[in-house]
Scaffold this active site. Structure first.
Site, PDB file in Angstrom:
ATOM      1  N   LYS A  30       1.885  -2.744   9.388  1.00 54.21           N
ATOM      2  CA  LYS A  30       3.268  -2.280   8.055  1.00 54.21           C
ATOM      3  C   LYS A  30       4.488  -2.872   9.327  1.00 54.21           C
ATOM      4  O   LYS A  30       4.654  -3.585  10.496  1.00 54.21           O
ATOM      5  CB  LYS A  30       3.389  -0.676   9.322  1.00 54.21           C
ATOM      6  CG  LYS A  30       4.641  -0.458   9.289  1.00 54.21           C
ATOM      7  CD  LYS A  30       4.723   0.585  10.154  1.00 54.21           C
ATOM      8  CE  LYS A  30       3.386   1.999  10.253  1.00 54.21           C
ATOM      9  NZ  LYS A  30       4.023   3.579  11.106  1.00 54.21           N
TER      10      LYS A  30
ATOM     11  N   GLY B  60       7.077   3.774   3.704  1.00 60.01           N
ATOM     12  CA  GLY B  60       7.548   5.046   5.411  1.00 60.01           C
ATOM     13  C   GLY B  60       9.045   4.596   5.298  1.00 60.01           C
ATOM     14  O   GLY B  60       9.350   4.662   4.690  1.00 60.01           O
TER      15      GLY B  60
ATOM     16  N   ASP C 210       6.340  14.600  13.302  1.00 56.20           N
ATOM     17  CA  ASP C 210       6.110  14.189  11.843  1.00 56.20           C
ATOM     18  C   ASP C 210       5.047  14.966  10.998  1.00 56.20           C
ATOM     19  O   ASP C 210       4.592  13.652  10.508  1.00 56.20           O
ATOM     20  CB  ASP C 210       6.623  12.405  11.522  1.00 56.20           C
ATOM     21  CG  ASP C 210       7.364  12.411   9.849  1.00 56.20           C
ATOM     22  OD1 ASP C 210       7.855  13.237   9.873  1.00 56.20           O
ATOM     23  OD2 ASP C 210       7.567  10.760   9.768  1.00 56.20           O
TER      24      ASP C 210
ATOM     25  N   PHE D 121      10.944   3.619   7.899  1.00 54.26           N
ATOM     26  CA  PHE D 121      10.756   3.182   8.923  1.00 54.26           C
ATOM     27  C   PHE D 121      10.439   1.677   8.583  1.00 54.26           C
ATOM     28  O   PHE D 121      11.088   0.030   9.107  1.00 54.26           O
ATOM     29  CB  PHE D 121      10.754   2.977   9.620  1.00 54.26           C
ATOM     30  CG  PHE D 121      11.312   4.069  10.572  1.00 54.26           C
ATOM     31  CD1 PHE D 121      12.116   5.348  11.149  1.00 54.26           C
ATOM     32  CD2 PHE D 121       9.857   4.772  11.043  1.00 54.26           C
ATOM     33  CE1 PHE D 121      12.418   5.747  11.503  1.00 54.26           C
ATOM     34  CE2 PHE D 121      10.383   6.340  11.841  1.00 54.26           C
ATOM     35  CZ  PHE D 121      11.428   6.632  11.915  1.00 54.26           C
ATOM     36  N   GLY D 122       9.373   1.458   7.114  1.00 59.93           N
ATOM     37  CA  GLY D 122       9.486   0.410   6.466  1.00 59.93           C
ATOM     38  C   GLY D 122       7.878   0.295   5.300  1.00 59.93           C
ATOM     39  O   GLY D 122       7.920   1.259   5.302  1.00 59.93           O
ATOM     40  N   SER D 123       7.939  -0.759   5.349  1.00 60.74           N
ATOM     41  CA  SER D 123       6.631  -0.452   4.316  1.00 60.74           C
ATOM     42  C   SER D 123       5.147  -1.569   4.482  1.00 60.74           C
ATOM     43  O   SER D 123       4.997  -2.347   5.771  1.00 60.74           O
ATOM     44  CB  SER D 123       6.617  -1.429   2.431  1.00 60.74           C
ATOM     45  OG  SER D 123       8.411  -1.285   2.207  1.00 60.74           O
TER      46      SER D 123
ATOM     47  N   LEU E  54       0.771  -1.318   0.214  1.00 53.52           N
ATOM     48  CA  LEU E  54       0.070   0.107   0.110  1.00 53.52           C
ATOM     49  C   LEU E  54       0.472   1.038  -0.076  1.00 53.52           C
ATOM     50  O   LEU E  54       0.438   1.612  -0.285  1.00 53.52           O
ATOM     51  CB  LEU E  54      -0.952  -0.042   1.412  1.00 53.52           C
ATOM     52  CG  LEU E  54      -2.139  -0.961   1.022  1.00 53.52           C
ATOM     53  CD1 LEU E  54      -2.462  -0.922   2.716  1.00 53.52           C
ATOM     54  CD2 LEU E  54      -3.186  -0.514  -0.042  1.00 53.52           C
ATOM     55  N   GLY E  55       2.250   1.232   0.806  1.00 53.66           N
ATOM     56  CA  GLY E  55       2.579   2.175   0.318  1.00 53.66           C
ATOM     57  C   GLY E  55       4.207   2.013   1.434  1.00 53.66           C
ATOM     58  O   GLY E  55       4.781   1.045   1.750  1.00 53.66           O
TER      59      GLY E  55
END
Length: 343
Positions: free
Chosen positions: A61, A41, A159, A43-45, A38-39
């Site tokens: 995540k 970031g 963030d 620190f991970g996917s 889905l995306g």
């Protein structure tokens, strides 16, 4: 290993808000071996998954990196796990097995805000109308106000950016990704953190290494407001930061959108700032109010910025707002750039 130190209510499935401790094999099965991404970031996917009841769609995540992933995992479970709020993405559960660190969230049908603002040529993307943009702005403001003022401890997200604002089926926003979150007791006014957010949304004082306040979230929110208005990134490139010298903080100053925004606000030309994909279908009075709020939020001095509670009241039309002053740093850089280009 840190998982062994998790509080009992995290380990026992179904306790405290129903936060579940998943087995790694269950999440592999739910995501079809992490098939549909889905995306991605910092620190991970994130992957789409379906739980064993075959009905509950989730976003899983998977954190990368043993050291940084562990920090993010702790912060995320500690904050979102204990604060289940309608304005925050719901944490359903987690997995802490061996080197695996996974977080399981409710699935948000319309994805993240950045896709709808910056990828409008994509056939699968819905262009947000003006009312929805106002709804998102107010929803995020209320969420941040809750974090700062409504919790037992003040939580600073650290963030705030469009990638961390997710939209449900009705395009109501929820704040996501608490991996950088910092906690501040009510008896304190500042907190030290080694974490840094995302370039382009970082408040000036954070770059100097001082202890932070909730005003860094206010700054990030102001930058997001400008992007909601314009439908474009605040700068055409990712802006490199130098913690020692403010003179290198911005590049391509003439293209840096916040400079244009506050200049045109002062010149009475907010209309030209609004996303052209709206084809002029927006409320100019609301656009001016949002632009004023944004420019107050990104003031150089944190003490000049409003609280998120004040931001909510202004966006609701319950509190008046004056014209914000020109940002001193941006004004100096703009003048410097003008002097260079006129030679």
């Amino acid at each position: 290993m840190w998982c062994g130190l998790l509080p009992l209510y995290y380990v026992n499935q179904g306790s405290v808000g129903g936060i579940i401790a998943f087995k790694y094999t269950d999440l592999v099965r739910a995501t079809k071996n992490f098939y549909e991404k889905l995306g991605v970031g910092c620190f991970g996917s994130v992957y789409k998954g379906v739980l064993s009841d075959s009905k509950t769609i989730v976003a899983v995540k998977r954190l990368d990196g043993a050291h940084q992933g562990e920090k993010q995992f702790r912060a995320e479970v500690s904050s979102v796990g204990l604060i289940q709020c309608i304005k925050l993405v719901k944490l359903i559960g987690f997995c802490c097995a061996g080197d695996h660190r996974l977080l399981v969230y409710e699935h948000m049908l319309n994805g993240s805000l950045d896709g709808h603002l910056f990828k409008k040529s994509n056939a699968n993307i819905v262009v947000l109308n003006w009312n929805i943009r106002c709804q998102i702005a107010l929803g995020v403001a209320r969420g941040l106000c809750y974090l700062h003022q409504g919790c037992r401890e003040c939580i600073i997200h650290c963030d705030i950016k469009p990638e961390n604002i997710l939209l449900d089926e009705s395009f109501f926003p929820k704040i996501a990704d608490f991996g950088l979150a910092a906690f501040m007791g009510r008896d304190f006014s500042r907190v030290m953190t080694t974490f840094r957010g995302t370039a382009g949304y970082l408040a000036p004082e954070w770059l100097t290494g001082v202890a932070i306040t909730p005003k860094i979230d206010v700054y990030g929110f102001g930058m997001v407001l400008l992007e909601i208005i314009s439908g474009r990134r605040n700068s055409p490139i990712e802006i490199p930061y130098n913690t020692r010298s403010s003179s290198t903080r911005y590049q391509n100053v003439e293209e840096y959108f916040p400079v244009q925004a506050i200049s045109k606000l002062h010149g009475g030309d907010v209309k030209s700032l609004v996303d052209p994909w709206l084809d002029g279908d927006f409320n100019l009075e609301e656009a001016e109010r949002i632009c004023k709020v944004a420019c107050w939020c990104i003031q150089d001095n944190e003490f000049d910025r409003p609280t998120m509670g004040e931001v909510v009241r202004i966006l609701e039309g319950l509190q008046e707002i004056n014209m914000p002053p020109m940002l001193r740093l941006l004004a100096a850089l703009t003048e410097q750039f003008g002097a260079v280009t006129s030679v």
